[in-house]
Design a protein around this motif. Structure first.
Motif, PDB file in Angstrom:
ATOM      1  N   LEU A  63       0.764  -1.137   0.002  1.00 24.88           N
ATOM      2  CA  LEU A  63      -0.144  -0.071   0.020  1.00 24.88           C
ATOM      3  C   LEU A  63       0.799   1.188  -0.176  1.00 24.88           C
ATOM      4  O   LEU A  63       0.436   2.364  -0.465  1.00 24.88           O
ATOM      5  CB  LEU A  63      -0.808   0.098   1.261  1.00 24.88           C
ATOM      6  N   GLY A  64       2.059   1.055   0.312  1.00 25.75           N
ATOM      7  CA  GLY A  64       3.008   2.348   0.613  1.00 25.75           C
ATOM      8  C   GLY A  64       2.515   3.012   1.846  1.00 25.75           C
ATOM      9  O   GLY A  64       2.270   2.283   2.835  1.00 25.75           O
ATOM     10  N   GLY A  65       2.283   4.337   1.898  1.00 26.58           N
ATOM     11  CA  GLY A  65       1.966   4.918   3.004  1.00 26.58           C
ATOM     12  C   GLY A  65       2.945   5.175   4.424  1.00 26.58           C
ATOM     13  O   GLY A  65       4.358   4.912   4.125  1.00 26.58           O
ATOM     14  N   MET A  66       2.406   5.174   5.467  1.00 27.89           N
ATOM     15  CA  MET A  66       3.322   5.230   6.535  1.00 27.89           C
ATOM     16  C   MET A  66       2.894   4.125   7.809  1.00 27.89           C
ATOM     17  O   MET A  66       1.655   3.989   7.841  1.00 27.89           O
ATOM     18  CB  MET A  66       3.060   6.774   7.369  1.00 27.89           C
ATOM     19  N   ALA A  67       3.836   3.580   8.263  1.00 27.87           N
ATOM     20  CA  ALA A  67       3.579   2.541   9.236  1.00 27.87           C
ATOM     21  C   ALA A  67       4.121   3.048  10.706  1.00 27.87           C
ATOM     22  O   ALA A  67       4.861   3.806  10.901  1.00 27.87           O
ATOM     23  CB  ALA A  67       4.323   1.297   9.125  1.00 27.87           C
ATOM     24  N   TRP A  68       3.029   2.890  11.555  1.00 27.07           N
ATOM     25  CA  TRP A  68       3.106   3.380  12.902  1.00 27.07           C
ATOM     26  C   TRP A  68       3.043   2.418  13.861  1.00 27.07           C
ATOM     27  O   TRP A  68       2.013   1.718  14.224  1.00 27.07           O
ATOM     28  CB  TRP A  68       2.032   4.559  13.236  1.00 27.07           C
ATOM     29  N   ILE A  69       4.272   1.714  14.543  1.00 24.72           N
ATOM     30  CA  ILE A  69       4.464   0.473  15.234  1.00 24.72           C
ATOM     31  C   ILE A  69       4.519   0.935  16.470  1.00 24.72           C
ATOM     32  O   ILE A  69       5.602   1.679  16.819  1.00 24.72           O
ATOM     33  CB  ILE A  69       5.452  -0.215  14.542  1.00 24.72           C
ATOM     34  N   GLY A  70       3.708   0.449  17.455  1.00 19.55           N
ATOM     35  CA  GLY A  70       3.699   0.869  18.907  1.00 19.55           C
ATOM     36  C   GLY A  70       4.370  -0.310  19.569  1.00 19.55           C
ATOM     37  O   GLY A  70       3.391  -1.453  19.934  1.00 19.55           O
ATOM     38  N   LEU A  71       5.344  -0.307  20.411  1.00 20.12           N
ATOM     39  CA  LEU A  71       5.871  -1.571  21.023  1.00 20.12           C
ATOM     40  C   LEU A  71       6.068  -1.056  22.672  1.00 20.12           C
ATOM     41  O   LEU A  71       6.370   0.022  22.950  1.00 20.12           O
ATOM     42  CB  LEU A  71       7.016  -1.720  20.691  1.00 20.12           C
ATOM     43  N   TYR A  72       5.487  -2.101  23.425  1.00 23.16           N
ATOM     44  CA  TYR A  72       5.740  -1.604  25.097  1.00 23.16           C
ATOM     45  C   TYR A  72       6.583  -2.827  25.458  1.00 23.16           C
ATOM     46  O   TYR A  72       6.377  -3.931  25.429  1.00 23.16           O
ATOM     47  CB  TYR A  72       4.383  -2.060  25.609  1.00 23.16           C
ATOM     48  N   ARG A  73       7.803  -2.461  26.118  1.00 24.40           N
ATOM     49  CA  ARG A  73       8.852  -3.358  26.338  1.00 24.40           C
ATOM     50  C   ARG A  73       9.019  -4.266  25.528  1.00 24.40           C
ATOM     51  O   ARG A  73       8.879  -5.738  25.770  1.00 24.40           O
ATOM     52  CB  ARG A  73       8.447  -3.717  28.046  1.00 24.40           C
ATOM     53  N   PRO A  74       9.606  -4.304  24.498  1.00 24.98           N
ATOM     54  CA  PRO A  74       9.754  -5.479  23.524  1.00 24.98           C
ATOM     55  C   PRO A  74      10.770  -6.271  23.630  1.00 24.98           C
ATOM     56  O   PRO A  74      11.805  -5.810  24.522  1.00 24.98           O
ATOM     57  CB  PRO A  74       9.787  -4.585  21.968  1.00 24.98           C
ATOM     58  N   GLU A  75      10.785  -7.445  23.351  1.00 26.20           N
ATOM     59  CA  GLU A  75      11.790  -8.386  22.795  1.00 26.20           C
ATOM     60  C   GLU A  75      12.972  -7.978  22.198  1.00 26.20           C
ATOM     61  O   GLU A  75      12.680  -7.254  21.103  1.00 26.20           O
ATOM     62  CB  GLU A  75      11.336  -9.840  22.934  1.00 26.20           C
ATOM     63  N   PRO A  76      14.143  -8.405  22.559  1.00 26.42           N
ATOM     64  CA  PRO A  76      15.245  -8.000  21.488  1.00 26.42           C
ATOM     65  C   PRO A  76      14.946  -8.360  20.241  1.00 26.42           C
ATOM     66  O   PRO A  76      15.389  -7.595  19.406  1.00 26.42           O
ATOM     67  CB  PRO A  76      16.522  -8.714  22.122  1.00 26.42           C
ATOM     68  N   HIS A  77      14.420  -9.487  19.893  1.00 25.68           N
ATOM     69  CA  HIS A  77      14.078  -9.915  18.558  1.00 25.68           C
ATOM     70  C   HIS A  77      13.228  -9.040  17.860  1.00 25.68           C
ATOM     71  O   HIS A  77      13.436  -8.745  16.601  1.00 25.68           O
ATOM     72  CB  HIS A  77      13.695 -11.360  18.421  1.00 25.68           C
TER      73      HIS A  77
END
Length: 352
Positions: free
Chosen positions: A31-45
């Motif tokens: 689609l293109g556009g913009m990705a907004w990824i919200g992570l909370y205390r993520p794992e290293p991987h």
């Protein structure tokens, strides 16, 4: 769950809500556009996954993995790495709780890594989705909205600190013994708050300087300047609070010294009064002793003639010198001589 919210936006409108990171990458390519990824205390991987997909610099990735970073803004080519220290005031404990937020901004993506409850990024996302024209300006607009939220959340902290300082002023003059401990604790919180807020000033100024180079929308530039104005006001207040607390510590020390001096003065007065009473008792005792000496002296002087007179006053037939013409004068002379001798002795010893 570390993936709190994840969406792809096209022209400021949510076009897809992928369920995982791999799906997000595929949707972006489609689609293109913009990705907004919200992570909370993520794992290293998970951090390595977004780093590989968006080509994040290894130093910024290391910082994101380690955490415990100071507030800062670093640019790696066309990618920004921002660290923010959000804060919130805990009314129940009257303390300031600090969090840590990492933001990666680049062409077509925003990645937020949150390590605490603050800031409320859900509210930021809802606000942005309610303003498609603002969200359509791209990742810079999301960064502005996050900065604005973090700065807005500083306001209740400032109000809480101000209230604590007012309470400390009352404690100071009420003589509360625990006030020094509270002042030290509050100074520590204000210093931590300054460390979180002050770096925002050069960060926002840097964004403003690079706005033309990176073709940032004019209205967005103005919005960032408005955030900078709020930050400057908060920085000034926090500096004033720190100065007030340091002055409060000085006043507390002065009041404590004054109270100690007052107590010492009262003790000295009590000691002087006690000494005066002791002196009076001593003088009275000496006066009594002198009277006893005089009485004893006169008793001794009178005792000698009394003894002789008593002996010769006994009604015995055979008494020495009864038939001697000089017996009576000699007895009287002996009485006078003994009395005079004792008088001289007591006089020399200052008993009379």
């Amino acid at each position: 769950m570390t993936l709190v919210d994840n969406a792809v936006y096209v022209d400021g409108v949510r076009a897809a809500t992928p369920s995982n990171l791999d799906e997000t990458y595929e949707v972006m390519r489609d689609l293109g556009g913009m990705a907004w990824i919200g992570l909370y205390r993520p794992e290293p991987h998970e951090i390595h996954s977004v780093a590989n997909e968006f080509g994040l610099h290894k130093l910024s990735v290391e910082d994101a993995l380690k955490g415990h970073q100071r507030s800062k803004l670093e640019r790696y080519g066309d990618t920004l790495f921002v660290v923010l220290r959000p804060a919130r005031y805990i009314d129940a404990d009257e303390t300031v709780e600090f969090g840590e937020l990492h933001i990666f901004i680049g062409p077509g993506f925003v990645v937020t890594i949150r390590h605490a409850e603050s800031p409320n990024l859900v509210a930021v996302r809802h606000r942005m989705e309610a303003s498609p024209e603002l969200l359509s300006l791209g990742p810079e607009a999301v960064l502005y909205a996050i900065l604005d939220e973090v700065v807005d959340e500083y306001v209740p902290v400032i109000a809480g600190l101000e209230n604590d300082i007012d309470e400390i002023e009352d404690q100071l003059f009420d003589g509360d013994s625990e006030v020094s401990r509270r002042i030290y604790s509050l100074i520590s919180e204000v210093i931590d708050f300054q460390r979180a807020v002050q770096p925002l000033v050069p960060m926002l100024e840097s964004l403003e300087r690079g706005s033309e180079k990176y073709k940032v929308n004019v209205e967005l530039q103005r919005s960032l300047r408005d955030v900078l104005d709020h930050v400057l006001a908060i920085v000034d207040k926090s500096a004033a609070y720190r100065a007030l607390l340091q002055n409060a510590l000085t006043v507390h020390s002065t009041l404590t010294t004054q109270r100690q001096n007052d107590e010492m003065r009262l003790l000295s007065q009590a000691s002087l009064e006690q000494n005066e009473e002791t002196r009076k008792l001593s003088e009275h005792s000496l006066a009594q002793s002198e009277e006893v000496k005089k009485i004893s002296s006169w008793a001794a002087i009178l005792f000698a003639p009394t003894l002789i007179g008593t002996v010769y006053g006994m009604n015995f037939t055979y008494m020495p010198e009864l038939d001697w013409p000089w017996g009576y004068p000699l007895a009287v002379a002996g009485m006078v001589a003994m009395g005079a001798a004792l008088y001289v002795i007591f006089k020399r010893r200052h008993w009379l």
